[in-house]
Design a protein around this motif. Sequence first.
Motif, PDB file in Angstrom:
ATOM      1  N   VAL A  43      -8.297   7.329   6.563  1.00 19.22           N
ATOM      2  CA  VAL A  43      -7.247   7.696   5.598  1.00 19.22           C
ATOM      3  C   VAL A  43      -7.301   9.220   5.624  1.00 19.22           C
ATOM      4  N   GLU A  44      -8.249   9.799   6.086  1.00 18.07           N
ATOM      5  CA  GLU A  44      -8.398  11.312   6.220  1.00 18.07           C
ATOM      6  C   GLU A  44      -7.308  11.535   7.343  1.00 18.07           C
ATOM      7  N   ILE A  72      -6.998   2.051  -7.563  1.00 12.66           N
ATOM      8  CA  ILE A  72      -8.041   1.783  -6.991  1.00 12.66           C
ATOM      9  C   ILE A  72      -8.343   0.274  -6.679  1.00 12.66           C
ATOM     10  N   THR A  73      -7.974  -0.655  -7.778  1.00 16.20           N
ATOM     11  CA  THR A  73      -8.483  -1.755  -7.784  1.00 16.20           C
ATOM     12  C   THR A  73      -7.310  -2.568  -7.147  1.00 16.20           C
ATOM     13  N   MET A  77       0.918  -1.150   0.154  1.00 12.21           N
ATOM     14  CA  MET A  77       0.088   0.071  -0.184  1.00 12.21           C
ATOM     15  C   MET A  77       1.044   1.016  -0.005  1.00 12.21           C
ATOM     16  N   GLU A  78       0.520   2.052  -0.785  1.00  7.65           N
ATOM     17  CA  GLU A  78       1.380   3.526  -0.922  1.00  7.65           C
ATOM     18  C   GLU A  78       0.453   4.744  -0.451  1.00  7.65           C
ATOM     19  N   TRP A  79       1.322   5.582  -0.214  1.00 12.58           N
ATOM     20  CA  TRP A  79       0.644   6.743   0.225  1.00 12.58           C
ATOM     21  C   TRP A  79      -0.076   7.327  -1.038  1.00 12.58           C
ATOM     22  N   GLN A  80       0.524   7.250  -2.064  1.00 12.38           N
ATOM     23  CA  GLN A  80      -0.350   7.919  -3.341  1.00 12.38           C
ATOM     24  C   GLN A  80      -1.630   7.187  -3.618  1.00 12.38           C
ATOM     25  N   GLN A  81      -1.554   6.076  -2.990  1.00 15.72           N
ATOM     26  CA  GLN A  81      -2.880   5.303  -3.591  1.00 15.72           C
ATOM     27  C   GLN A  81      -3.918   5.705  -2.627  1.00 15.72           C
ATOM     28  N   GLU A 137      -7.515  -4.691  -3.613  1.00 14.83           N
ATOM     29  CA  GLU A 137      -7.038  -6.116  -3.651  1.00 14.83           C
ATOM     30  C   GLU A 137      -6.376  -6.324  -2.366  1.00 14.83           C
ATOM     31  N   THR A 138      -5.468  -5.168  -2.091  1.00 14.55           N
ATOM     32  CA  THR A 138      -4.704  -5.222  -1.050  1.00 14.55           C
ATOM     33  C   THR A 138      -5.377  -5.493   0.428  1.00 14.55           C
TER      34      THR A 138
END
Length: 291
Positions: free
Chosen positions: A68-69, A36-37, A1-5, A41-42
């Motif tokens: 997330v926020e 997003i997909t 999982m990345e910050w950009q995601q 999945e993650t």
Amino acid sequence: MEWQQLEYFRVVAGTEHFTQAAERLAISQPALSRSITHLEETLGVPLFDRVGRSVKLNAYGASFLKRVERALQEIQDGMAELQQLRDPYTGTVSLSFVMTFGLSFLPDFISSFNRLYPQVKLQLFQNTTAAIARQLQDGEADLSIVGSLDHRNQLEWHKLLDEDLFAYVPAKHRLADRESIRLEELAGEPFIGFKKGYGMRDLTDRFCAQAGFAPQVVFEGEDVATVSVLVSSGIGVTLIPSFRGITPSKIKKLRVEEPACRREIGLAWQKGRTLSPAAELFRSFIIGQFA
């Protein structure tokens, strides 16, 4: 999982439309959809319900969005802290203060601070004593200039000064030709007071009780200006700090001989919270003015 995601997810959640989100993020729609997909999945759950070209945040997504926020805000705050650590004379300081204090010497302090540290921005809030305590506890304010607080287990409070309170009466009042009075002489008079929850209301009730009476409050205001205008119009009397702009032909300030009517003013902050360098700078500056 990345910050950009996570940032992509937040934007899609806000628009609930992939095309609009892609335009706002300046990426292609297929790239956004793939991101997003991969995120779903993650996580192992769908975050959106697909409805044609639009999407709708589902229960999983709504729950995840709150986290997330909060996480992205923490990252943003962390980046701001690093910037301030690199240059402590920049940044923003949020300061809340009781309304009756804002009309006295706070403007002079702010002006002096701005001259010394022009790159530090001050975000100001006027509020009641109770609301100020909540702002500090919730992290909405870095520092507060306020009377003594009852939340010492959660807040630090450093006394700055004692401030006298004065009785103000209409210019044609029976006591207007006096220089000083005993507070008991206002028993039975209509009072212009502050609303409950304001520190000045608590002080007025307390000092009047010491003088042997309960004030007959005929109007509850929120600021000194309104209270003083109503007193000058002849509606009633009040007990407030000294303030600028008094018109002797309409209102008279009387020193209170008994009981001693004064309040403590101090600087408060959340106990255990690490202040930003800019907030530390402002705290030291204010305390230094009263050393």
